[in-house]
Design an enzyme around this catalytic site. Structure first.
Site, PDB file in Angstrom:
ATOM      1  N   GLN A 141       8.689  35.378  -9.240  1.00 27.16           N
ATOM      2  CA  GLN A 141       9.394  34.316  -8.516  1.00 27.16           C
ATOM      3  C   GLN A 141       8.533  33.685  -7.427  1.00 27.16           C
ATOM      4  OE1 GLN A 141      13.168  35.743  -7.024  1.00 27.16           O
ATOM      5  NE2 GLN A 141      14.241  35.045  -8.868  1.00 27.16           N
ATOM      6  N   GLU A 153       0.836  -1.205   0.000  1.00 28.53           N
ATOM      7  CA  GLU A 153       0.000   0.000   0.000  1.00 28.53           C
ATOM      8  C   GLU A 153       0.869   1.252   0.000  1.00 28.53           C
ATOM      9  OE1 GLU A 153      -3.841   0.001   2.217  1.00 28.53           O
ATOM     10  OE2 GLU A 153      -2.890   1.609   3.362  1.00 28.53           O
ATOM     11  N   ARG A 200      -2.206  32.878 -17.171  1.00 28.38           N
ATOM     12  CA  ARG A 200      -2.762  33.964 -16.360  1.00 28.38           C
ATOM     13  C   ARG A 200      -1.802  35.156 -16.373  1.00 28.38           C
ATOM     14  NH1 ARG A 200      -7.277  36.226 -13.923  1.00 28.38           N
ATOM     15  NH2 ARG A 200      -6.711  37.211 -11.937  1.00 28.38           N
TER      16      ARG A 200
END
Lengths: 88, 382
Positions: free
Chosen positions: B282, B245, B271
């Site tokens: 940055q 898992e 955007r």
């Protein structure tokens, strides 16, 4: 006896907390003294199988075989003998 | 050191990735809103062989080795936006299929693996209890042998797939005085067994399409033949389950993190604010850099873990490191994604907030981050 010392050394350097080595004998319960828990047992099984060339079966994972250092050492010796017997 | 995947493995990766993107993303937000399990998606995953991934072909599975399984699950995680479906598939595979495959008798394998591999029966895994979460071996549910049966009493909480499972691997105490050293056993329990009550689905913050509930056992009779492995072998079964898992489920998380990364890069390029793409700032770029860096590091640790496990090495340390690192970075990547997308990231419509809600429990299930740190500390001899 060398194998027993290796086993003891591994348990008290890798698994034990608070450095119990000065306090616990080879017949003291490692579970009751908090040295082995469900995480440590997995590491211990792996160490024993890798370093002593034996395979621990599921039904052998019981307190009688892993509660104390002497119990573990007996199991290791017993398995080694069985392993030699199978080879012969 | 060879970091290459084989051609066959890459072909599988590309196939599963394309399949998941094409087939498993319909009505994502609607299903999330309604908390509906994606049965059509389950069937499609069955048809392509995912539900029997590690099962040998003689039992109807795909026969994938651990590394191929890891890569396949990474592809599934990337392509499938229904994180709940992915979670349920993982619970089925590592919580039920693997225990039966690794510890079942020939008869149990014949009885269950073919149908589990086809997805015709759904598997679950019940170990957690109200007072036994991280400290799982302090569980109280008991299984007392009585003639040809074990009688189980107690309860289990937070059982993934419980509302839809046909069989559940249930852990119960068979020898209270032995604790984790031979005191707990695992059983294959059918959903309609008398004495078993499956609770109503629990409402969660995320993974809404992966149903979870409690189980209640009241003198529930299980045939002795339904014990998995030998009596008292639950420690090994649980450990094996966790190793699979913590590698394969978290392989899916690598895929999800990749998807989040690509979403953020796309948005940061598209955007524009103050006359330029926000990715030029940055403070935005650095968040994305961190996601990328941690993604690549997580992959390396995961692939190394898979390689070690394929060599039958002890992987307790590596499993915990990989799980801790990948899950924490998935969560932080999802949070960064919301931040990068601004107000739109907060709106349900874009699907970004869903990634965060689905990512949050990653540091809780399969052993919390705190437990993983404990394990790593123990492995260091601390």
């Amino acid at each position: 006896m060398q194998k027993k010392e290796r086993l003891r050394g591994y348990i008290f350097s890798e698994l034990a907390r608070d450095n119990h080595s000065g306090n616990l004998s080879d017949d003291d319960s490692l579970v009751e003294n908090g040295v082995i828990d469900s995480v440590a047992i997995v590491q211990l099984l792996s160490f024993i199988e890798d370093n002593f060339g034996i395979s621990i079966e599921d039904e052998e994972l019981i307190p009688e075989n892993f509660e104390t250092i002497n119990a573990m050492y007996s199991l290791i010796q017993q398995k080694e003998v069985q392993g030699d017997a199978n080879l012969n | 050191m060879d970091f290459e995947w084989s051609r066959e493995q890459l072909a599988i990766y590309n196939e599963i990735r394309a399949f998941a993107k094409r087939e498993l993303n319909d009505n994502l937000l609607e299903r999330d809103r309604e908390g509906k399990f994606f049965w059509d998606g389950w069937k499609k995953c069955s048809d392509i062989g995912i539900l029997g991934l590690p099962v040998p072909k003689e039992y109807g599975g795909a026969g994938a080795d651990i590394l191929t399984a890891i890569l396949t699950m990474e592809a599934l995680g990337y392509g499938c936006g229904d994180n709940g479906l992915v979670h349920s598939i993982n619970s089925h595979l590592w919580g039920c299929v693997i225990p039966i495959l690794k510890f079942g008798t020939d008869k149990q394998k014949q009885m269950y693996l073919p149908d589990l591999s086809k997805g015709e029966i759904v598997g679950g895994h019940a170990v957690t209890e109200p007072d036994a979460g991280s400290d799982v071996f302090s569980m109280k549910s008991s299984a007392i042998k009585s003639g040809k049966n074990y009688i189980i009493n107690g309860s289990k909480s937070i059982v993934s797939n419980a509302p839809i499972a046909d069989i559940i691997i249930v852990f119960a105490v068979t020898a209270p005085d032995k604790g984790f050293l031979g005191g707990v056993s695992a059983f294959i329990v059918h959903k309609n067994t008398a004495g078993l009550k499956i609770g109503n689905p629990l409402e969660k913050m995320g993974l809404n399409t992966s149903p979870i509930s409690e189980l209640f056992f009241d003198d529930c009779k299980i045939p002795v033949s339904n014990i998995l492995g030998s009596e008292g072998s639950a420690t090994r079964i649980f450990q094996e389950t966790m190793e699979w898992e913590r590698s394969c489920l978290f392989a899916c998380h690598i895929g999800v993190t990749q998807r989040i990364l690509e979403t953020c890069v796309r948005y940061a390029k598209d955007r524009k604010q103050f006359g330029q793409p926000i990715g030029k700032f940055q403070s935005i770029a650095n968040k994305i850099v961190r996601i990328k860096m941690n993604l690549e590091l997580g992959k390396l640790m995961l692939y190394k873990l898979g390689w070690l496990k394929a060599q039958n090495k002890n992987v307790m340390l590596e499993t915990s490191i990989a799980k801790l690192f990948i899950s924490e970075n998935l969560k932080s990547a999802a949070l960064d994604a919301v931040q990068i997308h601004g107000s739109y990231g907060y709106m349900k419509e874009m699907g970004i907030e869903k990634e965060l809600r689905d990512a949050i429990p990653a540091t809780i299930y399969s052993g919390t981050s705190e437990i993983q740190q404990n394990i790593i500390a123990r492995c260091l001899g601390l």
